[in-house]
Design a protein around this motif. Structure first.
Motif, PDB file in Angstrom:
ATOM      1  N   GLN A   1      13.823  11.883   8.464  1.00 33.52           N
ATOM      2  CA  GLN A   1      14.009  13.157   9.149  1.00 33.52           C
ATOM      3  C   GLN A   1      12.714  13.951   9.231  1.00 33.52           C
ATOM      4  OE1 GLN A   1      17.119  14.019  10.627  1.00 33.52           O
ATOM      5  NE2 GLN A   1      15.589  15.273  11.645  1.00 33.52           N
ATOM      6  N   ARG A   2      11.922  13.900   8.146  1.00 34.13           N
ATOM      7  CA  ARG A   2      10.652  14.628   8.160  1.00 34.13           C
ATOM      8  C   ARG A   2       9.754  14.112   9.286  1.00 34.13           C
ATOM      9  NH1 ARG A   2       9.541  19.069   4.592  1.00 34.13           N
ATOM     10  NH2 ARG A   2       7.424  18.331   4.228  1.00 34.13           N
ATOM     11  N   MET A   3       9.728  12.803   9.455  1.00 35.35           N
ATOM     12  CA  MET A   3       8.839  12.259  10.490  1.00 35.35           C
ATOM     13  C   MET A   3       9.391  12.515  11.889  1.00 35.35           C
ATOM     14  SD  MET A   3       7.004   8.877   9.236  1.00 35.35           S
ATOM     15  CE  MET A   3       6.571   8.635   7.548  1.00 35.35           C
ATOM     16  N   ILE A   4      10.694  12.395  12.023  1.00 30.15           N
ATOM     17  CA  ILE A   4      11.289  12.705  13.339  1.00 30.15           C
ATOM     18  C   ILE A   4      10.984  14.158  13.700  1.00 30.15           C
ATOM     19  CG2 ILE A   4      13.500  13.056  14.524  1.00 30.15           C
ATOM     20  CD1 ILE A   4      14.552  10.573  13.072  1.00 30.15           C
ATOM     21  N   ASN A   5      11.116  15.023  12.706  1.00 23.70           N
ATOM     22  CA  ASN A   5      10.829  16.437  12.954  1.00 23.70           C
ATOM     23  C   ASN A   5       9.369  16.650  13.345  1.00 23.70           C
ATOM     24  OD1 ASN A   5      13.433  16.982  12.261  1.00 23.70           O
ATOM     25  ND2 ASN A   5      12.985  17.982  10.311  1.00 23.70           N
TER      26      ASN A   5
ATOM     27  N   SER B   1       0.831  -1.209   0.000  1.00 24.72           N
ATOM     28  CA  SER B   1       0.000   0.000   0.000  1.00 24.72           C
ATOM     29  C   SER B   1       0.862   1.254   0.000  1.00 24.72           C
ATOM     30  CB  SER B   1      -0.947   0.008   1.191  1.00 24.72           C
ATOM     31  OG  SER B   1      -0.232   0.220   2.384  1.00 24.72           O
ATOM     32  N   VAL B   2       2.033   1.173   0.590  1.00 25.56           N
ATOM     33  CA  VAL B   2       2.922   2.337   0.593  1.00 25.56           C
ATOM     34  C   VAL B   2       4.310   1.904   0.111  1.00 25.56           C
ATOM     35  CG1 VAL B   2       1.754   3.657   2.404  1.00 25.56           C
ATOM     36  CG2 VAL B   2       3.459   1.954   3.031  1.00 25.56           C
ATOM     37  N   SER B   3       5.116   2.886  -0.205  1.00 24.58           N
ATOM     38  CA  SER B   3       6.439   2.566  -0.742  1.00 24.58           C
ATOM     39  C   SER B   3       7.381   2.098   0.369  1.00 24.58           C
ATOM     40  CB  SER B   3       7.027   3.802  -1.422  1.00 24.58           C
ATOM     41  OG  SER B   3       7.347   4.768  -0.454  1.00 24.58           O
ATOM     42  N   ASN B   4       8.476   1.492  -0.054  1.00 25.38           N
ATOM     43  CA  ASN B   4       9.500   1.066   0.909  1.00 25.38           C
ATOM     44  C   ASN B   4       9.959   2.224   1.759  1.00 25.38           C
ATOM     45  OD1 ASN B   4       9.395  -1.329  -0.333  1.00 25.38           O
ATOM     46  ND2 ASN B   4      11.469  -1.303  -1.193  1.00 25.38           N
ATOM     47  N   VAL B   5      10.194   3.343   1.098  1.00 27.08           N
ATOM     48  CA  VAL B   5      10.736   4.495   1.827  1.00 27.08           C
ATOM     49  C   VAL B   5       9.741   4.950   2.894  1.00 27.08           C
ATOM     50  CG1 VAL B   5      11.397   6.914   1.584  1.00 27.08           C
ATOM     51  CG2 VAL B   5      12.197   5.245  -0.076  1.00 27.08           C
ATOM     52  N   THR B   6       8.473   4.983   2.532  1.00 28.26           N
ATOM     53  CA  THR B   6       7.460   5.396   3.504  1.00 28.26           C
ATOM     54  C   THR B   6       7.451   4.438   4.688  1.00 28.26           C
ATOM     55  OG1 THR B   6       6.119   6.229   1.678  1.00 28.26           O
ATOM     56  CG2 THR B   6       5.002   5.919   3.779  1.00 28.26           C
ATOM     57  N   GLN B   7       7.436   3.166   4.380  1.00 24.67           N
ATOM     58  CA  GLN B   7       7.386   2.153   5.442  1.00 24.67           C
ATOM     59  C   GLN B   7       8.594   2.261   6.371  1.00 24.67           C
ATOM     60  OE1 GLN B   7       5.092  -0.633   4.347  1.00 24.67           O
ATOM     61  NE2 GLN B   7       4.726  -1.054   6.423  1.00 24.67           N
ATOM     62  N   LEU B   8       9.753   2.380   5.759  1.00 27.12           N
ATOM     63  CA  LEU B   8      10.972   2.418   6.572  1.00 27.12           C
ATOM     64  C   LEU B   8      11.112   3.747   7.304  1.00 27.12           C
ATOM     65  CD1 LEU B   8      13.524   0.540   4.304  1.00 27.12           C
ATOM     66  CD2 LEU B   8      12.274  -0.301   6.289  1.00 27.12           C
ATOM     67  N   SER B   9      10.643   4.817   6.688  1.00 27.48           N
ATOM     68  CA  SER B   9      10.693   6.110   7.387  1.00 27.48           C
ATOM     69  C   SER B   9       9.848   6.051   8.644  1.00 27.48           C
ATOM     70  CB  SER B   9      10.179   7.231   6.481  1.00 27.48           C
ATOM     71  OG  SER B   9      10.976   7.348   5.338  1.00 27.48           O
ATOM     72  N   LYS B  10       8.709   5.429   8.537  1.00 27.46           N
ATOM     73  CA  LYS B  10       7.848   5.265   9.706  1.00 27.46           C
ATOM     74  C   LYS B  10       8.557   4.445  10.791  1.00 27.46           C
ATOM     75  CE  LYS B  10       3.658   3.686   8.886  1.00 27.46           C
ATOM     76  NZ  LYS B  10       2.715   4.272   9.857  1.00 27.46           N
ATOM     77  N   ALA B  11       9.182   3.378  10.341  1.00 29.98           N
ATOM     78  CA  ALA B  11       9.852   2.491  11.302  1.00 29.98           C
ATOM     79  C   ALA B  11      11.018   3.216  11.977  1.00 29.98           C
ATOM     80  CB  ALA B  11      10.344   1.234  10.598  1.00 29.98           C
ATOM     81  N   ARG B  12      11.778   3.940  11.179  1.00 24.86           N
ATOM     82  CA  ARG B  12      12.970   4.601  11.737  1.00 24.86           C
ATOM     83  C   ARG B  12      12.578   5.729  12.704  1.00 24.86           C
ATOM     84  NH1 ARG B  12      17.795   3.687   9.169  1.00 24.86           N
ATOM     85  NH2 ARG B  12      18.474   5.840   9.357  1.00 24.86           N
ATOM     86  N   SER B  13      11.538   6.453  12.368  1.00 24.66           N
ATOM     87  CA  SER B  13      11.125   7.503  13.305  1.00 24.66           C
ATOM     88  C   SER B  13      10.550   6.879  14.573  1.00 24.66           C
ATOM     89  CB  SER B  13      10.121   8.463  12.657  1.00 24.66           C
ATOM     90  OG  SER B  13       9.014   7.757  12.178  1.00 24.66           O
TER      91      SER B  13
ATOM     92  N   MET C   1      11.530   9.975  -3.377  1.00 30.12           N
ATOM     93  CA  MET C   1      11.789  10.294  -1.977  1.00 30.12           C
ATOM     94  C   MET C   1      12.934   9.423  -1.486  1.00 30.12           C
ATOM     95  SD  MET C   1       8.545  10.454   0.539  1.00 30.12           S
ATOM     96  CE  MET C   1       8.301   8.734   0.520  1.00 30.12           C
ATOM     97  N   ASP C   2      13.830   9.976  -0.672  1.00 27.26           N
ATOM     98  CA  ASP C   2      14.854   9.082  -0.139  1.00 27.26           C
ATOM     99  C   ASP C   2      14.641   8.864   1.350  1.00 27.26           C
ATOM    100  OD1 ASP C   2      16.821  10.556   1.563  1.00 27.26           O
ATOM    101  OD2 ASP C   2      16.917  11.809  -0.233  1.00 27.26           O
ATOM    102  N   LEU C   3      15.246   7.792   1.828  1.00 26.07           N
ATOM    103  CA  LEU C   3      14.947   7.321   3.179  1.00 26.07           C
ATOM    104  C   LEU C   3      15.383   8.314   4.256  1.00 26.07           C
ATOM    105  CD1 LEU C   3      13.881   5.126   5.005  1.00 26.07           C
ATOM    106  CD2 LEU C   3      16.061   3.947   4.796  1.00 26.07           C
ATOM    107  N   GLU C   4      16.568   8.886   4.073  1.00 18.49           N
ATOM    108  CA  GLU C   4      17.064   9.812   5.090  1.00 18.49           C
ATOM    109  C   GLU C   4      16.110  10.989   5.240  1.00 18.49           C
ATOM    110  OE1 GLU C   4      19.493   9.642   7.304  1.00 18.49           O
ATOM    111  OE2 GLU C   4      19.597   7.579   6.595  1.00 18.49           O
TER     112      GLU C   4
END
Lengths: 490, 542
Positions: free
Chosen positions: B494-498, B226-238, B487-490
Motif C-alpha cells: 500500500q505504501r508503494m501504491i500510494n 539484498s532486500v527482504s521478501n516483503v520489500t521484493q513482493l511489495s515492489k512487485a505488487r505495486s 513490515m507486513d506485505l499489505e
C-alpha cells in the motif's frame, strides 16, 4: 609469475574513545517504565551493556557516540523520550577541507585496512571545488578496458621516480649499450644533446610499489616517536618516507632495512648525514633556492646513482618555478607541495592543486620534456580518490602527511602546542600501534586505487599519469550539457 | 478512495482466463510448452489509494508538540486541528501522544485553528525538531524524506501548508538546480483526467509485443538476498497495480515472484547467477546489466556472510563463500559480442523485450547507439549518484558522470543518428521525486527507473547501513528474519501504491500546467527548463 605486491595488515584498535557522528539523548525523567524498552532491541547492541558502560566516563562517550543513526529506538520508544542529535565533537573535527567525514573514514581505514563500504547511494554534493570537480571515467561494452580484460590482481600500481632512458640503444650483437638520454636539450633555446648526465644509466631511476610517498610531518606533528613509525610503515609497504636529517642517527632502527625506504630532505641549515649512510638511500630531496642547480650537481657528482628531487612550494611563483626547473637538464624529480588544503600558498585567490598539476604537466608536454621529469605532488591529498585524480591530472606520485596523522587518531584540532592537551596523545604513540595504523591506511588506499583503476580499465599506474581522457571535469560537462541550453554559467 | 485503471491496463484474471498475455498476444503461440505448463496464475492487485500510516510509534517530524500537565483535556485542540494531530480515543479521558508529523508548525499561526493560541490552559507548545539536522543528506533532504513518507501514507502530494521543499534536494547541481518554466496560467482545454502518462517500451516495430506501462517509471533491480521478501513482493505488487515493472536484480528468480511474472524484468548480469532458460522464458522483459551506477566498473560482490543456504541454492554456488560478479561481461568485447548475447535471449524467449543497462562513461552515447544497433529495445542508463545496495564509497562520487549529463548526451546522439524513436531510453541514478522524473524526461529520457524512493516509502532513513552485520535495521534491505518481520506485505504494497499515486498526481499536474496531453510530449523539451546557475531565463536576485 613475479610475486604480487601485497601489504600485510591486521586490525589495530583505536587508543582513544571513538568519536561517532550521532548521539542519542535520553530524557529519562519522562520514562513510562513500560518494561518494554526499545533499547533492548537495538540492532547494534549499543544499549545492551549500558550498565557496564556507565562505570567509566569514556565508556559513556562510547555508548553515546557508537550510534549508527538508524532512528529505530527514537521511533519506537513508548514515550518518545529519545532524540538523535549531531555529536558536537564530531562536527568540530578538522576544518572545511579536512571534513569530519574525511577524518572519520580515515580512522576507520586505519583501524580495519578495509575499503569503506556503505549503502543507500551517494549522499554528498553534486560536485565541488578541487578534486570534487572531476569524475574518473570507466569502460563499457565498446571499449571493455583500455588494457584488455583483466582482473584486479593484474593491476600494477608501481611507479618510477627518476629519469628513465628515452630509448634503448643496441650494439652490433644486439647487446644493450649503456642507456643514454641523448635527445633534445631541455635547456630552452638550445638544440642538441643534453650536456649533463649523458652517461646516466637506469640506476638513477627507482621504483616503488604504489604512487605514494610519505612526506615530512608538518612542524606541528614533528614528534620524536613519529619518525621511526613513518619509516617502518614505508618499509612494510615498500614505498619511501621523507625524513629530516636532524632525525639522524636512527637510534634503535635497523638502518640496513630502513635507509632504502628513506629519503632525507636536505636543508643547508640542518646537520649533514654521513655520506656512507646517505649512499644507502635511493632518493634525496633538496629544498629549492637560488643555488639549487649547484647543489644538485654536487649531489649528483657525489652520489651519481642517487635520484634527487627538488622540493618546490606551490606559492604564487611555484608553478612557474617548477616549469623553469623542469626544463633544466640537471633536474630529474620535482616535488611540488601546496598548502595542507591543496591551495596555492599565500595567495588571495589560490589555485587548487589539481589545476596547478595540470598546468605544470601540460606545459612540460608542450616543451617536450614531460617524460624526463618525475612530478611528485603533495598538499591536500586527503582521500585515495585524490591520489588517482592527481595522477590523472599529471602527477607521477603523490605525497601525504596529514592522513597519516589522522590515522593515529589526530583530530586536526590545530592545538599542537607544548602544554596543550592532544586528544590523540600523539607525543606518546606506541610504535606497533602507529606502524599498524599507517600500514592499514596505506593498504586501504592501495586497494581503492586498484578499484578505480579497474573501473577505468587501466592496468598500470604509470599509464594513468596525465591521461585526462580517463576523467571528466565539471566545467567541461557543464558546458557540453547545460551551457548549450542555458547560456552562460554565472 | 479507489482509482479506476486506465483503458489499456489489463486485467490479470482475464489474462489467465483467455490464455493471453497482458498485451493481447496468445501465450500459447509464443511461449514454449514447458514454460506455459509451469506458468502460475497471475495475481491481481487493485490500484487503490488507502491510508498506510507509519509503522513506528513516533514518526520523525518537522515539529515537536509538547502538551504540559496544565492540559485540562477540554478537547478544543482536537476539535480545531484539521490535520489530526491531537487524537483522543473514544471513551478515553487523556489524549494520545500528539501525531507531530501531521503538524504544519508555524504556518498554522495565521489560521483560526492554531491549537497553541486556542488552548485555554496554554498547555501546548510547538517547537522545531532538532532531529531535522540529522535526517537525510545533501541529496535526500529531510524535507524530501518526510514528504515521501507522507505520500506513501496518504497517496497524495503533501499540501503546500506543510512547507516541504521536497521537489529538490540540497546537492547544489543537476536536478537540484533545474527548474521548470511554467506558464503563468495553465493552458486551457486539457483536463487532468485526460492526461496520458503511459510509455511505450517497444519502439522497434520488430513484431515483439507492444508493452506499454502506465507510468513513466519502473522499479530497479534489487537482488535476492539484498532486500527482504516483503520489500521484493511489495515492489512487485505495486508494479502490478500500476501496470509497470519491477526487476529481480542479479542473483536469481525467486519462486515467490512467479505470480507476478507479467510485471517482472529478470536480469542477466555478468556473474550469470541464477540465469536459467525457464526464468528467461517467464518474463516480458530481460535486462542485460553491464554496470550499475552505484559502483560503475566494479562489478558486484556478495559477501560470504550473505551467501546463506537459500542464496547459495538460488545462485547454484557454494555456501558461505564470497560471490563476485565480474566487470565487465568477459564474453563481450564489442557491440557484435553484445548482439550475440541479445540474440541468444531473443531465441530463448520469443516474446521478450530486451533492455541493456549500462552506466555513464564519457562515451555512453556511443554505447547507447551501439546497443540499439545490437537489437535492444530499452537502453537503461544508470548514473553514479543513485543505487540502493552497498558499494565502496570511492565509487559513489568518483566514477562515471551524473545522470543529468548523460541523458541529454544520449538523447542527442540517438536523435542525430536518426534512431531516437526506435528505442526507449530509461534513466536512473538519483531520481528521487516526481519532479526529477519530469526533469529527466524533459532532458530527453522516455522514463526512469527508481529504487531508493521505493525504499524510503517503506521507512528507509538512509542511514547507509544496508551492508553491515544483520543488514538494514529498518527491516527493508535484510534477510534477517527478525528484522524483516517488522513490515507486513499489505502495508508495504500500500505504501508503494500510494507513493506511485502521489507521483502520478504530481506528474499529471506538471503536464497539465504545460497544457500537454501525453507525457511523451515532454520528452526532450529542454526549452521548458532553466538552470539556476546559468544566465538564460534566470532573473538575478537583487
Amino acid at each position: 609469475m613475479p610475486e604480487k605486491y601485497h601489504i600485510e595488515t591486521k586490525p589495530v584498535l583505536p587508543r582513544r574513545p571513538r568519536v561517532g557522528k550521532f548521539g542519542v539523548v535520553d530524557w529519562r525523567e519522562d520514562c513510562a517504565r513500560c518494561h518494554n524498552c526499545v533499547k533492548k532491541a537495538c540492532v547494534y547492541d549499543r544499549y545492551r551493556q549500558e550498565a557496564e558502560y556507565l562505570r567509566t566516563l569514556e565508556a559513556v562517550d562510547a555508548l553515546f557516540f557508537e550510534c549508527m543513526g538508524c532512528f529505530s529506538c527514537v521511533q519506537n520508544c513508548t514515550k518518545g523520550l529519545l532524540r538523535l542529535v549531531v555529536n558536537p565533537v564530531y562536527e568540530a573535527l578538522g576544518n572545511s577541507y579536512w571534513t569530519p567525514d574525511i577524518i572519520h573514514t580515515t580512522w576507520t581505514q586505519a583501524e580495519t585496512a578495509k575499503i569503506p563500504v556503505s549503502g543507500a547511494g551517494y549522499r554528498g554534493p553534486f560536485s565541488g571545488p578541487g578534486f570534487d570537480g572531476m569524475w574518473t571515467d570507466m569502460s563499457e561494452i565498446v571499449r571493455p578496458t583500455r588494457d584488455g580484460i583483466h582482473g584486479r590482481e593484474y593491476i600494477s600500481t608501481a611507479v618510477d621516480i627518476g629519469r628513465k632512458p628515452a630509448y634503448l640503444t643496441f650494439d652490433r650483437s644486439m647487446g644493450i649499450l649503456p642507456m643514454s638520454l641523448t635527445g633534445v636539450s631541455r635547456v630552452e633555446g638550445q638544440e642538441g644533446p643534453a650536456t649533463h648526465r649523458q652517461d646516466a644509466d637506469a640506476t638513477s631511476c627507482l621504483s616503488i610499489q604504489m604512487p605514494l610517498i610519505l612526506d615530512l610531518p608538518s612542524p606541528h606533528h614533528t614528534l620524536p616517536k613519529l619518525g621511526p613509525a613513518l619509516r617502518e610503515a614505508a618499509v612494510r609497504t615498500d614505498i619511501i618516507a621523507l625524513a629530516s636529517p636532524s632525525a639522524w642517527p636512527f637510534d634503535g632502527e635497523d638502518t640496513e632495512r630502513v635507509l632504502p625506504h628513506t629519503a632525507f630532505c636536505l636543508n643547508p641549515e640542518q646537520p649533514v648525514v654521513p655520506p656512507e649512510s646517505l649512499a644507502k638511500t635511493r632518493l634525496l630531496e633538496t629544498y629549492d633556492g637560488p643555488d639549487v642547480i649547484d647543489r644538485l650537481q654536487r649531489l649528483k657528482d657525489k652520489y651519481p646513482e642517487m635520484v634527487v628531487s627538488v622540493r618546490v612550494p606551490l606559492d604564487a611563483h611555484g608553478v612557474q618555478r617548477a616549469i623553469d626547473l623542469a626544463v633544466r637538464a640537471e633536474v630529474e624529480v620535482l616535488h611540488v607541495v601546496a598548502d595542507p588544503n591543496g591551495n596555492q600558498i599565500g595567495v588571495q585567490k589560490p589555485l587548487f592543486l589539481k589545476d596547478m598539476i595540470r598546468r605544470i604537466h601540460t606545459t612540460l608536454i608542450e616543451k617536450g620534456v614531460r617524460d624526463e621529469i618525475t612530478l611528485i605532488a603533495g598538499g591536500g591529498i586527503a582521500l585515495p580518490e585524490h591520489m588517482a585524480k592527481a595522477i590523472i591530472c599529471g602527477a607521477d606520485v603523490v605525497s601525504i602527511d596529514l592522513p597519516l596523522m589522522i590515522a593515529l587518531e589526530c583530530h586536526l584540532c590545530d592545538q599542537c602546542a607544548p602544554g596543550m592537551p592532544c586528544p590523540a596523545r600523539l607525543d606518546d604513540v606506541p610504535r606497533d600501534y602507529a606502524v599498524g595504523r599507517m600500514v592499514n591506511l596505506i593498504a586501504a588506499w592501495h586497494d581503492q586505487l586498484i578499484e578505480v583503476m579497474g573501473a577505468m580499465g587501466m592496468r598500470e599506474a604509470r599509464r594513468l599519469r596525465g591521461d585526462v581522457g580517463r576523467a571528466m571535469f565539471f566545467e567541461d560537462l557543464e558546458e557540453d550539457t547545460f551551457g548549450k541550453l542555458f547560456g552562460k554559467r554565472k | 478512495m479507489g482509482i479506476l485503471p486506465m483503458d489499456h491496463r489489463q486485467d490479470a484474471d482475464a489474462t489467465e482466463k483467455h490464455g493471453q498475455d497482458a498485451r493481447g498476444t496468445t501465450l500459447a503461440a509464443i511461449l514454449p510448452g514447458n514454460t506455459l505448463k509451469t506458468r502460475v496464475p497471475q495475481v491481481r492487485v487493485e490500484r487503490r489509494v488507502a491510508p498506510a500510516p507509519p509503522r513506528y510509534r513516533n514518526e520523525v517530524s518537522k515539529y515537536i508538540i509538547r502538551r504540559s500537565h496544565d492540559c485540562s483535556h477540554c478537547g478544543k485542540c482536537a476539535q480545531l486541528c484539521p490535520y489530526g494531530v491531537h487524537v483522543r480515543k473514544p471513551g478515553y479521558k487523556y489524549f494520545c501522544e500528539p501525531k507531530s508529523y501531521r503538524c504544519i508548525g508555524s504556518a498554522c499561526e495565521k489560521t483560526n485553528h492554531y491549537c497553541v493560541a486556542a488552548c485555554p490552559q496554554a498547555a501546548l507548545q510547538i517547537v522545531e525538531n532538532p532531529m531535522m539536522q540529522i535526517l537525510g543528506d545533501r541529496r535526500w533532504s529531510a524535507d524530501m524524506i518526510l514528504a515521501t513518507w507522507m505520500m506513501a501514507e496518504t497517496g497524495r502530494v503533501p499540501p503546500p501548508e506543510y512547507g516541504f521543499c521536497h521537489q529538490t534536494g540540497n546537492s547544489g547541481g543537476g536536478f537540484d538546480k533545474l527548474r521548470f518554466k511554467f506558464p503563468e496560467k495553465p493552458s486551457n482545454g486539457v483536463s487532468k483526467d485526460q492526461i496520458d502518462t503511459s510509455v511505450e517500451l517497444n519502439r522497434r516495430g520488430d513484431g515483439r509485443p507492444q508493452i506499454r506501462i502506465d507510468v513513466p517509471w519502473y522499479g530497479g533491480g534489487m537482488s535476492f538476498g539484498s532486500v527482504s521478501n516483503v520489500t521484493q513482493l511489495s515492489k512487485a505488487r505495486s508494479a502490478v497495480a500500476w501496470n509497470t515493472f519491477t526487476c529481480t536484480g542479479e542473483g536469481g528468480y525467486m519462486e515467490r515472484m512467479r505470480p507476478y511474472d507479467d510485471h517482472v524484468i529478470t536480469q542477466v548480469a555478468t556473474g550469470l547467477f541464477g540465469v536459467r532458460e525457464e526464468t528467461i522464458q517467464r518474463v516480458p522483459i530481460v535486462e542485460f546489466k553491464y554496470a550499475q551506477g552505484a559502483k560503475p566498473g566494479l562489478g558486484g560482490h556478495l559477501l560470504g556472510d550473505k551467501n546463506t543456504p537459500a542464496v547459495a541454492r538460488m545462485r547454484e554456488a557454494v555456501l558461505g563463500i564470497s560471490l563476485f560478479s565480474p566487470f565487465p561481461f568477459h564474453s563481450v568485447y564489442s557491440i557484435e559480442d553484445h548482439m550475440k548475447h541479445l540474440d541468444w535471449i531473443k531465441h530463448i524467449n520469443r516474446r521478450a523485450l530486451l533492455s541493456t543497462k549500462v552506466s555513464t562513461p564519457t562515451d555512453v552515447d556511443m554505447v547507447a547507439v551501439g546497443s540499439y544497433a545490437a537489437g535492444t529495445h530499452i537502453i537503461h542508463i544508470d548514473g553514479g549518484y543513485g543505487g540502493t545496495g552497498a558499494s565502496p564509497d570511492i565509487a559513489k562520487k568518483n566514477i562515471a558522470m551524473p545522470i543529468e549529463y548523460a541523458i541529454g548526451k544520449v538523447h542527442g546522439f540517438l536523435t542525430t543518428e536518426g534512431v531516437r524513436d526506435k528505442v526507449t531510453l530509461m534513466a536512473s541514478g538519483g531520481v528521487r521525486t516526481a519532479h526529477d522524473v519530469a526533469k529527466a524526461i524533459a532532458l530527453g529520457a522516455d522514463g526512469v527507473v527508481i529504487g531508493t524512493a521505493e525504499l524510503v516509502a517503506l521507512g528507509c532513513v538512509r542511514c547507509s547501513r544496508c551492508e553491515s552485520g544483520r543488514g538494514c535495521p529498518r527491516g527493508i534491505a535484510t534477510t534477517d528474519p527478525e528484522l524483516s518481520g517488522k513490515m507486513d506485505l499489505e502495508w508495504g504494497t500500500q505504501r508503494m501504491i500510494n507513493l506511485y499515486h502521489a507521483w502520478h498526481e504530481e506528474l499529471v499536474d506538471i503536464l497539465w500546467r504545460f497544457g500537454m496531453r501525453r507525457v511523451s510530449e515532454l520528452r526532450g523539451r529542454t526549452d521548458l527548463l532553466m538552470h539556476l546557475d546559468y544566465t538564460k531565463d534566470v532573473v538575478p536576485q537583487t
